[in-house]
Scaffold this active site. Sequence first.
Site, PDB file in Angstrom:
ATOM      1  N   ASP A 154     -11.188   2.941   3.860  1.00 51.79           N
ATOM      2  CA  ASP A 154     -11.564   1.409   4.062  1.00 51.79           C
ATOM      3  C   ASP A 154     -13.144   1.325   3.701  1.00 51.79           C
ATOM      4  O   ASP A 154     -13.329   0.212   3.516  1.00 51.79           O
ATOM      5  CB  ASP A 154     -11.318   0.970   5.415  1.00 51.79           C
ATOM      6  CG  ASP A 154     -10.057   0.090   5.205  1.00 51.79           C
ATOM      7  OD1 ASP A 154      -9.815  -0.324   4.006  1.00 51.79           O
ATOM      8  OD2 ASP A 154      -9.194  -0.132   6.262  1.00 51.79           O
TER       9      ASP A 154
ATOM     10  N   GLN B 196      -4.824  -1.300   9.456  1.00 50.84           N
ATOM     11  CA  GLN B 196      -4.711  -2.609   8.759  1.00 50.84           C
ATOM     12  C   GLN B 196      -5.017  -3.563   9.971  1.00 50.84           C
ATOM     13  O   GLN B 196      -4.921  -3.727  11.146  1.00 50.84           O
ATOM     14  CB  GLN B 196      -3.198  -3.136   8.584  1.00 50.84           C
ATOM     15  CG  GLN B 196      -2.962  -4.334   7.870  1.00 50.84           C
ATOM     16  CD  GLN B 196      -3.617  -4.311   6.306  1.00 50.84           C
ATOM     17  OE1 GLN B 196      -3.756  -3.156   5.781  1.00 50.84           O
ATOM     18  NE2 GLN B 196      -4.190  -5.253   5.987  1.00 50.84           N
TER      19      GLN B 196
ATOM     20  N   LYS C 229       0.977  -1.271  -0.060  1.00 46.63           N
ATOM     21  CA  LYS C 229       0.097  -0.109  -0.041  1.00 46.63           C
ATOM     22  C   LYS C 229       0.621   1.358  -0.037  1.00 46.63           C
ATOM     23  O   LYS C 229       0.594   2.159  -1.022  1.00 46.63           O
ATOM     24  CB  LYS C 229      -0.772   0.068   1.141  1.00 46.63           C
ATOM     25  CG  LYS C 229      -2.061  -1.067   0.984  1.00 46.63           C
ATOM     26  CD  LYS C 229      -2.835  -1.327   2.504  1.00 46.63           C
ATOM     27  CE  LYS C 229      -3.951  -2.056   2.076  1.00 46.63           C
ATOM     28  NZ  LYS C 229      -4.656  -2.553   3.389  1.00 46.63           N
TER      29      LYS C 229
HETATM   30  N1  GUN Z   1      -6.926  -6.678   6.206  1.00 40.49           N
HETATM   31  C1  GUN Z   1      -7.329  -7.320   5.252  1.00 40.49           C
HETATM   32  N2  GUN Z   1      -8.229  -6.649   4.100  1.00 40.49           N
HETATM   33  C2  GUN Z   1      -8.320  -5.514   4.777  1.00 40.49           C
HETATM   34  C3  GUN Z   1      -8.866  -4.398   4.234  1.00 40.49           C
HETATM   35  O1  GUN Z   1      -9.322  -4.189   3.265  1.00 40.49           O
HETATM   36  N3  GUN Z   1      -8.727  -3.192   4.982  1.00 40.49           N
HETATM   37  C4  GUN Z   1      -7.939  -3.157   6.148  1.00 40.49           C
HETATM   38  N4  GUN Z   1      -7.906  -2.137   6.878  1.00 40.49           N
HETATM   39  N5  GUN Z   1      -7.468  -4.347   6.760  1.00 40.49           N
HETATM   40  C5  GUN Z   1      -7.437  -5.585   6.008  1.00 40.49           C
END
Ligand code: GUN
Length: 293
Positions: free
Chosen positions: A122, A99, A55
């Site tokens: 998100d 995350q 990311k």
């Molecule tokens: N962990 C797995 N997928 C995601 C996601 O789309 N967003 C976040 N914040 N954590 C994750």
Amino acid sequence: MTQATTIDGKAMAAELSAEISAATAKLVANGKTKPGLAVVIIGEDPASQVYVRNKKRTAEACGFNSVQHTLAENVTQEEVLALIDDLNTDPAIHGILVQLPIPAHLDELTVTQSIVPEKDVDGFHFQNIGMLTSGNTDGAFVPCTPAGCMLMIEDQLGKDLSGLNAVIIGRSNIVGKPIASLLLKANATVTICHSRTKDLPQVARNADILVAAVGRPQMVKGDWIKPGAVVIDVGINRIEVEVDGEKKMRLVGDVDFAEAVEVAGAITPVPGGVGPMTIVMLMSNTLQSAQRA
Ligand code: GUN
């Protein structure tokens, strides 16, 4: 029977990423603040570290202000909320992401709901969820994985899915439920399946669009798939395989690709399908947030 088209998520994501970079450059040239993305990672989960690194790398490639906050496994909830509070009011930050998963002593709901909806890239805040489920996607942040899946489905079938049956395997808040809302908005007839569903293979065989999001390696077999269906594999599972007598780790999806590719009309690979699209949708949401600010 011809083999299914493999949907190239990596190439689609690269194209979108180039568009986002161009829009970012334009924003900056007009004297606006560049999009800022803050990613918070708590603890040492190895898979999360890989995702967060990707990311960050993509955000930088798009020309964003990319900030990472790495917190210790034993951080207190108060400390996490204080950091989010700071980011909520920081004018250089347009998107905040914590995350998941987070350590068990922290309350996931409290943490995700403490991010202001305007920076919730998100799409996990109840306000964004409510807007999505009520069909008001315009002002909302749509969760990144479902948004990416929809772009790939649209690319195969167009924006109007009238008359098509969509079957989703998995009822998570991150994927299953939001993608159901998006498919419904696009006029598909939607079925959500889960661990308590009776005769899952039979339900799956009705699907013109089959979305697998359960986290069980290669669960969906070739004979679960309607010939010609569009298959979207959201799973990312690490399994051990033997290559020339040597044990190796391999990434596989929730779909048995080798079998499915013989039956489906189009299918996303793992890796290189949904994953890259998820990351680029995060950038798209962050850019949108900066443009709104
Ligand atoms: N962990 C797995 N997928 C995601 C996601 O789309 N967003 C976040 N914040 N954590 C994750």
